[in-house]
Design an enzyme around this catalytic site. Structure first.
Site, short mmCIF file in Angstrom:
data_model
loop_
_atom_site.label_atom_id
_atom_site.label_comp_id
_atom_site.label_asym_id
_atom_site.label_seq_id
_atom_site.Cartn_x
_atom_site.Cartn_y
_atom_site.Cartn_z
N ASN A 1 0.87 -1.17 0.00
CA ASN A 1 0.00 0.00 0.00
C ASN A 1 0.91 1.23 0.00
OD1 ASN A 1 -1.86 2.01 0.42
ND2 ASN A 1 -2.78 1.10 2.25
N ARG B 1 -2.33 -2.11 -3.61
CA ARG B 1 -3.60 -1.44 -3.41
C ARG B 1 -3.61 -0.19 -4.28
NH1 ARG B 1 -5.38 2.66 1.23
NH2 ARG B 1 -7.58 2.73 0.70
N HIS C 1 -13.00 1.72 0.01
CA HIS C 1 -12.84 0.62 0.99
C HIS C 1 -13.36 -0.71 0.47
CE1 HIS C 1 -13.39 3.94 4.28
NE2 HIS C 1 -12.10 3.71 4.11
N HIS D 1 -17.64 -0.30 7.83
CA HIS D 1 -16.19 -0.07 7.97
C HIS D 1 -16.02 1.31 8.59
CE1 HIS D 1 -11.90 -0.18 6.32
NE2 HIS D 1 -12.06 1.08 6.69
N GLY E 1 -13.33 3.51 10.59
CA GLY E 1 -12.00 3.79 11.14
C GLY E 1 -11.86 5.29 11.14
N ARG F 1 -13.61 14.03 8.54
CA ARG F 1 -14.44 14.38 7.37
C ARG F 1 -15.90 14.48 7.77
NH1 ARG F 1 -12.26 9.62 3.65
NH2 ARG F 1 -10.43 9.49 4.97
N GLY G 1 -14.83 0.18 14.47
CA GLY G 1 -15.72 -0.99 14.42
C GLY G 1 -15.16 -2.20 15.16
N GLU H 1 -7.24 -6.34 4.46
CA GLU H 1 -7.10 -5.96 3.05
C GLU H 1 -5.88 -6.64 2.42
OE1 GLU H 1 -8.63 -1.55 2.65
OE2 GLU H 1 -7.85 -1.92 4.65
P1 AMP Z 1 -8.28 2.96 11.11
O1 AMP Z 1 -8.41 4.15 10.20
O2 AMP Z 1 -9.11 1.79 10.69
O3 AMP Z 1 -6.87 2.60 11.43
O4 AMP Z 1 -8.93 3.42 12.50
C1 AMP Z 1 -8.32 4.40 13.31
C2 AMP Z 1 -9.31 4.89 14.32
O5 AMP Z 1 -9.83 3.79 15.08
C3 AMP Z 1 -8.71 5.80 15.37
O6 AMP Z 1 -8.64 7.12 14.92
C4 AMP Z 1 -9.69 5.65 16.51
O7 AMP Z 1 -10.75 6.57 16.31
C5 AMP Z 1 -10.23 4.26 16.36
N1 AMP Z 1 -9.74 3.35 17.41
C6 AMP Z 1 -8.63 2.58 17.39
N2 AMP Z 1 -8.53 1.89 18.55
C7 AMP Z 1 -9.60 2.23 19.31
C8 AMP Z 1 -10.07 1.85 20.61
N3 AMP Z 1 -9.43 0.99 21.37
N4 AMP Z 1 -11.22 2.43 21.04
C9 AMP Z 1 -11.89 3.31 20.27
N5 AMP Z 1 -11.50 3.69 19.05
C10 AMP Z 1 -10.38 3.17 18.57
#
Ligand code: AMP
Length: 394
Positions: free
Chosen positions: A7, A88, A177, A205, A207, A238, A330, A381
């Site tokens: 990636n 990716r 995604h 999804h 994050g 966003r 999630g 992924e």
């Molecule tokens: P991603 O973009 O999938 O890597 O997700 C990142 C986001 O997941 C972070 O900015 C957090 O908002 C959330 N996150 C990660 N770990 C936790 C956790 N233990 N509890 C709540 N939110 C989390």
């Protein structure tokens, strides 16, 4: 057979080396701050993380460093052991509805699509070229974030804007995604023990970026991101969907250019904008626990935006067998999941509070009485990229 899943970002290169078809992860790592004097290379070996800081001037040097590290650490004996590289690629436009072997023509198409994904496609192309240069005899595959959504019907992908915008300029919903939605949807269908041709799944999804997809018979029939990843649900920074007339209004009030206004929607909105605190759900939950009004509003707004889309996809799908949560929030945030599921009572969804304590593991989190099953499934992924690469090598 060893396959690298890559990636490449504008200044980063994430990779995972997998043994296929067993899908065992041999090693993974990332190079960040490519092009700076203090680039950081991190690689995981036998559970330990090794980190080094040095100047890595471009992606070609980064690829060389990764491959040299694989040899130095005796992970591979020679480059010949690498059978394929899967990349990716964020945008495949309407051209790519599946992964493809990369030829000069494909690389050219990926570069041409920069109009639609100016931040991502050029970076992805740079990563591809760097691997081509150093491993000229190894086949490379492009796996597109948009491809899974190419099965959407017209009424899902067209906007009610003048048809010429679509015809002349490709203005439509593409969705993103896709690799993640496809992975968790397939896994959910396996767990349900259902025939793929008789399945209805909503994949959530969430994050830092977030999107939701309605998956009927294993195919995407609607998704919440749109022409760009700015659309849909509320995200970390966003806004997701807003009334477009807000833009000229605030631009005039604040004397902002269109770039400044869009940057406010991309970088200063979402959880960050509403909470006045952070884009990270962990900080929002922390604020909620301390009674911070802005964090409480941010969590409620987030949960409403997500649950409203889930409710709408229940109608789109004509029912639903399962809802699956994935990505950072999630997979990890029991508080966010509960806030969302608590709003879905009208669909007869019942949360198993005990099971919902889970973090980062596959688990059913609904009760046996729940009308719709709810799962947490960590996304993967890289495995999808390696699977598609293996399929196309054959
Ligand atoms: P991603 O973009 O999938 O890597 O997700 C990142 C986001 O997941 C972070 O900015 C957090 O908002 C959330 N996150 C990660 N770990 C936790 C956790 N233990 N509890 C709540 N939110 C989390």
């Amino acid at each position: 057979m060893k396959i690298i899943a890559v990636n490449a970002g504008s200044s980063s290169l994430k990779f995972q080396l997998l043994e296929m078809p067993s899908e065992a992860i041999i090693t993974s790592g990332v190079i960040e701050r490519i092009g700076f004097s203090d680039s950081v290379f991190t690689i995981k070996v036998n559970g330990d993380k090794k980190r080094s800081v040095k100047s890595i001037k471009n992606h070609s040097v980064a690829v060389q460093i990764v491959l040299d590290a694989l040899i130095d650490m005796k992970i591979v004996k020679s480059y010949e052991e690498i059978s394929g590289v899967g990349h990716r690629v964020v945008h495949g436009g309407e051209k790519f509805n599946d992964s493809v072997l990369i030829t000069d023509g494909v690389l050219n198409e990926i570069e041409q699509l920069k109009d639609l994904a100016p931040l991502h496609n050029p970076a992805n192309a740079t990563g591809i070229k760097a691997f081509q240069e150093i491993l000229p005899n190894v086949k490379q595959v492009a796996v597109f974030d948009t491809a899974f959504h190419q099965t959407m019907p017209k009424e899902s992908y067209l906007y009610p804007t003048p048809f010429a915008w679509y015809k002349k300029h490709g203005v439509r919903r593409y969705g993103f995604h896709g690799t993640s939605h496809k992975y968790v949807a397939q896994r959910t269908i396996d767990l349900l023990g259902k025939e793929i041709d008789n399945s209805k799944v909503i994949t959530v999804h969430i994050g830092n970026g977030g999107s939701i997809t309605a998956v009927k018979n294993g195919k995407s029939i609607d998704t919440s991101m749109g022409f760009t990843p700015l659309a849909g649900i509320m995200m970390g920074t966003r806004s997701g969907d807003i009334d477009p007339s807000i833009l000229p209004y605030v631009m005039e009030k604040e004397d902002w250019s269109i770039e400044e206004a869009i940057s406010q929607l991309n970088q200063e909105s979402g959880l960050k904008g509403v909470s006045l605190k952070s884009s990270d759900m962990r900080d929002i939950v922390d604020g909620v626990n301390k009674g911070d009004e802005h964090c409480i509003t941010a969590l409620n707004l987030f949960a409403k935006r997500v649950s409203d889309v889930i409710g709408s996809y229940y109608i789109t799908l004509g029912g639903c067998d399962a809802i699956v949560f994935t990505a950072g929030i999630g997979e990890n945030s029991k508080v966010a999941r509960k806030a969302i599921i608590d709003r879905l009572g009208a669909l007869g969804i019942l949360l198993d509070e005990e099971a919902n304590q889970v973090r980062g593991e596959e688990r059913l989190i609904s009760t046996p009485e729940s009308k719709i099953k709810v799962y947490v499934i960590p996304t993967n992924e890289e495995v999808m990229i390696a699977r598609d690469t293996l399929r196309l090598l054959k």
